[in-house]
Design a protein around this motif. Structure first.
Motif, PDB file in Angstrom:
ATOM      1  N   ASP A  44       0.830  -1.197   0.000  1.00 50.27           N
ATOM      2  CA  ASP A  44       0.000   0.000   0.000  1.00 50.27           C
ATOM      3  C   ASP A  44       0.867   1.250   0.000  1.00 50.27           C
ATOM      4  O   ASP A  44       0.637   2.193  -0.754  1.00 50.27           O
ATOM      5  N   SER A  47       1.029   4.044  -2.993  1.00 53.52           N
ATOM      6  CA  SER A  47       0.509   5.339  -2.570  1.00 53.52           C
ATOM      7  C   SER A  47       1.569   6.417  -2.731  1.00 53.52           C
ATOM      8  O   SER A  47       1.323   7.481  -3.314  1.00 53.52           O
ATOM      9  N   GLY A  78       2.549   7.095  -6.387  1.00 49.66           N
ATOM     10  CA  GLY A  78       1.607   8.007  -7.034  1.00 49.66           C
ATOM     11  C   GLY A  78       1.897   9.456  -6.714  1.00 49.66           C
ATOM     12  O   GLY A  78       1.755  10.346  -7.559  1.00 49.66           O
ATOM     13  N   ARG A 116      -6.206  14.468  -3.548  1.00 51.08           N
ATOM     14  CA  ARG A 116      -5.375  13.569  -2.742  1.00 51.08           C
ATOM     15  C   ARG A 116      -5.758  13.613  -1.262  1.00 51.08           C
ATOM     16  O   ARG A 116      -5.667  12.601  -0.566  1.00 51.08           O
ATOM     17  N   ARG A 142      -6.487  -1.140  -0.757  1.00 50.97           N
ATOM     18  CA  ARG A 142      -5.812   0.122  -1.064  1.00 50.97           C
ATOM     19  C   ARG A 142      -4.659  -0.105  -2.034  1.00 50.97           C
ATOM     20  O   ARG A 142      -4.466   0.640  -2.993  1.00 50.97           O
ATOM     21  N   ASN A 162      -4.263   1.500  -5.742  1.00 55.46           N
ATOM     22  CA  ASN A 162      -3.082   2.320  -5.993  1.00 55.46           C
ATOM     23  C   ASN A 162      -2.254   1.777  -7.143  1.00 55.46           C
ATOM     24  O   ASN A 162      -1.787   2.533  -8.006  1.00 55.46           O
ATOM     25  N   GLN A 209      -5.370  10.345 -10.307  1.00 50.80           N
ATOM     26  CA  GLN A 209      -5.669  10.589  -8.893  1.00 50.80           C
ATOM     27  C   GLN A 209      -7.179  10.687  -8.651  1.00 50.80           C
ATOM     28  O   GLN A 209      -7.682  10.237  -7.624  1.00 50.80           O
ATOM     29  N   MET A 218      -8.463   7.170  -8.660  1.00 50.11           N
ATOM     30  CA  MET A 218      -8.111   6.525  -7.394  1.00 50.11           C
ATOM     31  C   MET A 218      -9.041   6.990  -6.274  1.00 50.11           C
ATOM     32  O   MET A 218      -9.540   6.178  -5.489  1.00 50.11           O
ATOM     33  N   TYR A 232     -11.555   4.724  -3.975  1.00 50.38           N
ATOM     34  CA  TYR A 232     -11.400   4.759  -2.523  1.00 50.38           C
ATOM     35  C   TYR A 232     -12.734   5.065  -1.842  1.00 50.38           C
ATOM     36  O   TYR A 232     -13.166   4.363  -0.928  1.00 50.38           O
TER      37      TYR A 232
END
Length: 402
Positions: free
Chosen positions: A212, A216, A219, A325, A344, A348, A381, A384, A388
């Motif tokens: 993760d 993360s 990114g 973010r 996650r 990611n 992003q 993502m 999430y």
């Protein structure tokens, strides 16, 4: 509220210190030497993505739920593993740079590399102080660290040949302060944990925290990586101050995270946890984004010079990226609390890999610039964040059956 202000001031102080350090070297070094300093820091950031192992997330989740002895053991294991792996990577960097550039540039790159590694280790120790409710200690040590780094970095104005010393030595001193003095006892604890078995055990224990954390943080660093690879190290050197301000803005998420994540673990209602995390991160992220938009261009022009100013279009893209973010961080924090690091990591990984593939393909077909790269990353992003938030909304507590 007092804790929030102490934590905010501590983090803001470290951010200002990092920016001040970059400003010192842009003014004191030639562009060629500053380029190698910037590349050294970038190599350290990339290394930390893969080497840190997600220990900061683990600390935030478990620091208040474990004994002091367990907490201390975790910190020493982390430091030993990260130093061991980073040193192996540093040897490869030295060999490559001695072949491609001068010895002076190689020394500067190596010093900035280890400066970045130690900075990441120090940040873990400061995150631990936040997570264990020692905000006053964090503030005192952050202030001491900042004074040492800025004052010693100014040595470079005496002579550029002292650049490597001025870059690395303050990080060594501040690491010693955070470890309550670099004495034989502390060094022995670290050295005893440097072995292939210990390093393997460290990453095995973290498991999905590591995956993760890698994707993360990858990114978050893709802008710098893609710009340096696809456009060139000179373009990255010009973008470096903007990248530093962006990463500093995103790092402010650590302030709100260190306060709300431990608190969220004590809430009894799952619905309250969701609203608490998403709301806190979104509001705080909106404030950070507005401040970034208002001050970024002007600040960089004054502190670094007009050539380092990103321009309005790039500033707008990065402002939206900050908001996205922070909201993703709120949703991701919920998934972490619920032990969903694997989910996650998958989200990611898909977003990070897809954005890299698309950007590289675009560069083969069309002319590419910084703005195009940032637009592609912004879209990834947003995707993502969407997955999430969707995961948070759809998550339901498992029903235990006797």
């Amino acid at each position: 509220m007092k804790k929030l202000f102490m934590s905010l001031f501590s983090t803001a102080l470290r951010i200002a210190t990092g920016l001040g350090m970059i400003a010192i070297y842009t003014n004191a070094l030639s562009f060629e030497k500053f380029t190698h300093l910037a590349i050294g820091l970038l190599c350290a950031q990339i290394t930390c993505i893969f080497v840190d192992g997600g220990v900061n997330n683990e600390i935030l989740r478990s620091a208040r739920l474990e004994s002091t002895a367990q907490n201390t053991k975790r910190l020493y294991e982390s430091m030993a593993a990260r130093l061991a792996v980073s040193t192996a990577i540093a040897i490869c960097l030295v060999i490559y740079n001695l072949v491609t550039t001068t010895l002076d540039n190689t020394v500067i790159l190596l010093a900035s590399f280890f400066s970045g590694i130690l900075s990441s280790i120090n940040e873990t120790n400061l995150v631990n102080l936040k997570a264990t409710n020692r905000f006053k200690d964090e503030l005192i040590k952050s202030t001491t660290q900042s004074v040492l780094i800025i004052s010693i970095s100014c040595i470079v104005f005496i002579s550029p040949t002292l650049a490597a010393l001025s870059i690395l030595s303050p990080r060594i001193f501040t690491t010693g302060i955070l470890l309550r003095g670099v004495g034989k006892n502390n060094l022995k604890k670290i050295r005893n944990r440097i072995s292939s078995k210990s390093v393997f055990g460290y990453y095995t224990r973290l498991k999905h925290y590591t995956l993760d954390s890698i994707f993360s943080n990858l990114g978050a660093q893709l802008d710098a990586i893609l710009i340096s690879v696809l456009i060139g190290k000179e373009a990255f050197a010009i973008y470096q101050p903007t990248s530093k301000v962006l990463s500093s803005s995103l790092n402010l998420g650590g302030v709100i995270g260190a306060l709300v994540i431990p608190k969220a673990t004590t809430l009894h209602s799952d619905k309250n946890i969701k609203y608490y995390l998403l709301g806190s991160f979104f509001v705080f992220g909106l404030v950070v984004a507005v401040l970034f938009f208002v001050f970024c261009n002007y600040f960089l022009s004054i502190l670094f010079g007009s050539m380092y100013s990103p321009g309005l279009d790039i500033e707008i893209i990065l402002t939206f990226m900050i908001i996205v973010r922070f909201l993703a961080a709120g949703a991701g924090s919920y998934l972490t609390i619920k032990g969903q690091q694997k989910k996650r990591a998958i989200i990611n990984a898909i977003c990070a890999v897809s954005s890299v593939i698309f950007t590289v393909m675009y560069s083969f077909l069309y002319d590419i610039n910084i703005e195009v790269i940032l637009n592609i990353l912004l879209i990834s992003q947003i995707v993502m964040m969407f997955f999430y938030v969707l995961s948070v909304v759809k998550y339901a507590e498992p029903v235990l059956v006797d």
